[in-house]
Design a protein around this motif. Structure first.
Motif, PDB file in Angstrom:
ATOM      1  N   THR A 143       0.793  -1.227   0.000  1.00 35.23           N
ATOM      2  CA  THR A 143       0.000   0.000   0.000  1.00 35.23           C
ATOM      3  C   THR A 143       0.824   1.276   0.000  1.00 35.23           C
ATOM      4  OG1 THR A 143      -0.141  -0.117   2.402  1.00 35.23           O
ATOM      5  CG2 THR A 143      -1.954  -1.110   1.141  1.00 35.23           C
ATOM      6  N   SER A 144       2.136   1.177   0.202  1.00 33.32           N
ATOM      7  CA  SER A 144       2.973   2.375   0.205  1.00 33.32           C
ATOM      8  C   SER A 144       4.361   2.051  -0.338  1.00 33.32           C
ATOM      9  CB  SER A 144       3.100   2.947   1.619  1.00 33.32           C
ATOM     10  OG  SER A 144       3.874   2.073   2.421  1.00 33.32           O
ATOM     11  N   ARG A 145       5.109   3.099  -0.676  1.00 33.49           N
ATOM     12  CA  ARG A 145       6.492   2.914  -1.154  1.00 33.49           C
ATOM     13  C   ARG A 145       7.359   2.307  -0.059  1.00 33.49           C
ATOM     14  NH1 ARG A 145       7.884   8.667  -3.545  1.00 33.49           N
ATOM     15  NH2 ARG A 145       9.945   7.874  -3.115  1.00 33.49           N
ATOM     16  N   GLU A 146       7.119   2.730   1.180  1.00 34.30           N
ATOM     17  CA  GLU A 146       7.888   2.197   2.303  1.00 34.30           C
ATOM     18  C   GLU A 146       7.612   0.712   2.503  1.00 34.30           C
ATOM     19  OE1 GLU A 146       5.890   4.983   2.580  1.00 34.30           O
ATOM     20  OE2 GLU A 146       7.518   6.432   2.415  1.00 34.30           O
ATOM     21  N   ALA A 147       6.348   0.319   2.354  1.00 32.66           N
ATOM     22  CA  ALA A 147       5.977  -1.090   2.512  1.00 32.66           C
ATOM     23  C   ALA A 147       6.582  -1.938   1.393  1.00 32.66           C
ATOM     24  CB  ALA A 147       4.455  -1.244   2.535  1.00 32.66           C
ATOM     25  N   LEU A 148       6.636  -1.400   0.188  1.00 33.51           N
ATOM     26  CA  LEU A 148       7.257  -2.124  -0.922  1.00 33.51           C
ATOM     27  C   LEU A 148       8.748  -2.311  -0.650  1.00 33.51           C
ATOM     28  CD1 LEU A 148       7.205  -3.405  -3.729  1.00 33.51           C
ATOM     29  CD2 LEU A 148       7.564  -1.111  -4.675  1.00 33.51           C
ATOM     30  N   LYS A 149       9.403  -1.263  -0.227  1.00 32.47           N
ATOM     31  CA  LYS A 149      10.833  -1.358   0.076  1.00 32.47           C
ATOM     32  C   LYS A 149      11.090  -2.366   1.193  1.00 32.47           C
ATOM     33  CE  LYS A 149      14.803   1.565   1.160  1.00 32.47           C
ATOM     34  NZ  LYS A 149      15.221   2.951   1.450  1.00 32.47           N
ATOM     35  N   ALA A 150      10.274  -2.346   2.225  1.00 32.13           N
ATOM     36  CA  ALA A 150      10.420  -3.302   3.325  1.00 32.13           C
ATOM     37  C   ALA A 150      10.224  -4.732   2.824  1.00 32.13           C
ATOM     38  CB  ALA A 150       9.422  -2.984   4.438  1.00 32.13           C
ATOM     39  N   ARG A 151       9.307  -4.916   1.893  1.00 35.82           N
ATOM     40  CA  ARG A 151       9.022  -6.259   1.361  1.00 35.82           C
ATOM     41  C   ARG A 151      10.181  -6.804   0.538  1.00 35.82           C
ATOM     42  NH1 ARG A 151       9.176 -10.622   0.784  1.00 35.82           N
ATOM     43  NH2 ARG A 151       7.897 -11.977  -0.495  1.00 35.82           N
ATOM     44  N   VAL A 152      10.785  -5.971  -0.290  1.00 35.03           N
ATOM     45  CA  VAL A 152      11.807  -6.481  -1.207  1.00 35.03           C
ATOM     46  C   VAL A 152      13.211  -6.496  -0.624  1.00 35.03           C
ATOM     47  CG1 VAL A 152      10.478  -5.853  -3.254  1.00 35.03           C
ATOM     48  CG2 VAL A 152      12.218  -4.286  -2.411  1.00 35.03           C
ATOM     49  N   LYS A 153      13.410  -5.881   0.523  1.00 38.20           N
ATOM     50  CA  LYS A 153      14.781  -5.778   1.019  1.00 38.20           C
ATOM     51  C   LYS A 153      15.295  -6.990   1.781  1.00 38.20           C
ATOM     52  CE  LYS A 153      14.502  -3.385   5.430  1.00 38.20           C
ATOM     53  NZ  LYS A 153      14.898  -2.155   6.118  1.00 38.20           N
ATOM     54  N   ARG A 154      14.435  -7.935   2.149  1.00 38.57           N
ATOM     55  CA  ARG A 154      14.961  -9.024   2.967  1.00 38.57           C
ATOM     56  C   ARG A 154      14.324 -10.390   2.698  1.00 38.57           C
ATOM     57  NH1 ARG A 154      11.860 -10.727   7.098  1.00 38.57           N
ATOM     58  NH2 ARG A 154      13.680 -11.825   7.860  1.00 38.57           N
ATOM     59  N   ALA A 155      15.074 -11.387   3.144  1.00 35.37           N
ATOM     60  CA  ALA A 155      14.648 -12.793   3.170  1.00 35.37           C
ATOM     61  C   ALA A 155      14.554 -13.435   1.787  1.00 35.37           C
ATOM     62  CB  ALA A 155      13.337 -12.960   3.943  1.00 35.37           C
ATOM     63  N   TRP A 156      15.589 -13.214   0.960  1.00 38.17           N
ATOM     64  CA  TRP A 156      15.597 -13.809  -0.378  1.00 38.17           C
ATOM     65  C   TRP A 156      16.600 -14.938  -0.449  1.00 38.17           C
ATOM     66  CZ3 TRP A 156      11.450 -12.846  -2.771  1.00 38.17           C
ATOM     67  CH2 TRP A 156      10.783 -11.658  -2.527  1.00 38.17           C
ATOM     68  N   ARG A 157      16.161 -16.039  -1.016  1.00 38.28           N
ATOM     69  CA  ARG A 157      17.022 -17.212  -1.167  1.00 38.28           C
ATOM     70  C   ARG A 157      17.829 -17.064  -2.456  1.00 38.28           C
ATOM     71  NH1 ARG A 157      13.958 -22.422  -0.614  1.00 38.28           N
ATOM     72  NH2 ARG A 157      14.107 -21.850   1.565  1.00 38.28           N
ATOM     73  N   ILE A 158      19.044 -16.597  -2.296  1.00 39.21           N
ATOM     74  CA  ILE A 158      19.968 -16.454  -3.412  1.00 39.21           C
ATOM     75  C   ILE A 158      21.373 -16.471  -2.821  1.00 39.21           C
ATOM     76  CG2 ILE A 158      19.969 -13.916  -3.397  1.00 39.21           C
ATOM     77  CD1 ILE A 158      20.036 -14.123  -6.534  1.00 39.21           C
ATOM     78  N   SER A 159      22.270 -17.057  -3.530  1.00 34.76           N
ATOM     79  CA  SER A 159      23.648 -17.142  -3.058  1.00 34.76           C
ATOM     80  C   SER A 159      24.298 -15.761  -3.058  1.00 34.76           C
ATOM     81  CB  SER A 159      24.447 -18.085  -3.955  1.00 34.76           C
ATOM     82  OG  SER A 159      25.816 -17.992  -3.663  1.00 34.76           O
ATOM     83  N   ALA A 160      24.888 -15.393  -1.950  1.00 30.93           N
ATOM     84  CA  ALA A 160      25.577 -14.104  -1.861  1.00 30.93           C
ATOM     85  C   ALA A 160      26.716 -14.024  -2.874  1.00 30.93           C
ATOM     86  CB  ALA A 160      26.087 -13.878  -0.447  1.00 30.93           C
ATOM     87  N   ASP A 161      27.302 -15.150  -3.236  1.00 30.72           N
ATOM     88  CA  ASP A 161      28.372 -15.166  -4.236  1.00 30.72           C
ATOM     89  C   ASP A 161      27.892 -14.664  -5.598  1.00 30.72           C
ATOM     90  OD1 ASP A 161      30.027 -16.242  -2.308  1.00 30.72           O
ATOM     91  OD2 ASP A 161      29.725 -18.296  -2.994  1.00 30.72           O
TER      92      ASP A 161
END
Length: 100
Positions: A11-29
């Protein structure tokens, strides 16, 4: 460029940023040299971010979290053709297919 697919529009730009910034399964490499992240919903680019840094997620240790900053981009609001089941992937920007 990192592509994050979300399954609903926050519902907001802040909520979108909070959603996409963490907890993603991908290799840091694989994240080496990645400078941009786009948030996509049903093929539409909702936001473009500059990746300031990334690290192991503090709450889910087998996942990655990003430090992001909103960025002005001609891609925001555009539709792309990008088919993958994985919600967090990497694509070269020159291979991103923008729908006119």
């Amino acid at each position: 460029m990192i592509v994050i697919k979300v399954n609903e529009v926050p519902t907001s730009r802040e909520a979108l940023k909070a959603r996409v910034k963490r907890a993603w399964r991908i290799s840091a490499d694989r994240l080496y040299n990645q400078e941009e992240l786009i948030a996509v919903y049903k093929g539409e680019i909702l936001e473009v971010y500059k990746i300031l840094s990334y690290e192991k997620d503090q709450m889910e240790h087998n996942r990655v979290a990003f430090e992001l900053e909103e960025k002005t981009s001609h891609l925001k609001g555009r539709k792309i053709k990008y088919r993958t089941a994985n919600p967090c992937t990497i694509i070269e920007q020159n291979k991103l297919v923008v729908i006119p």
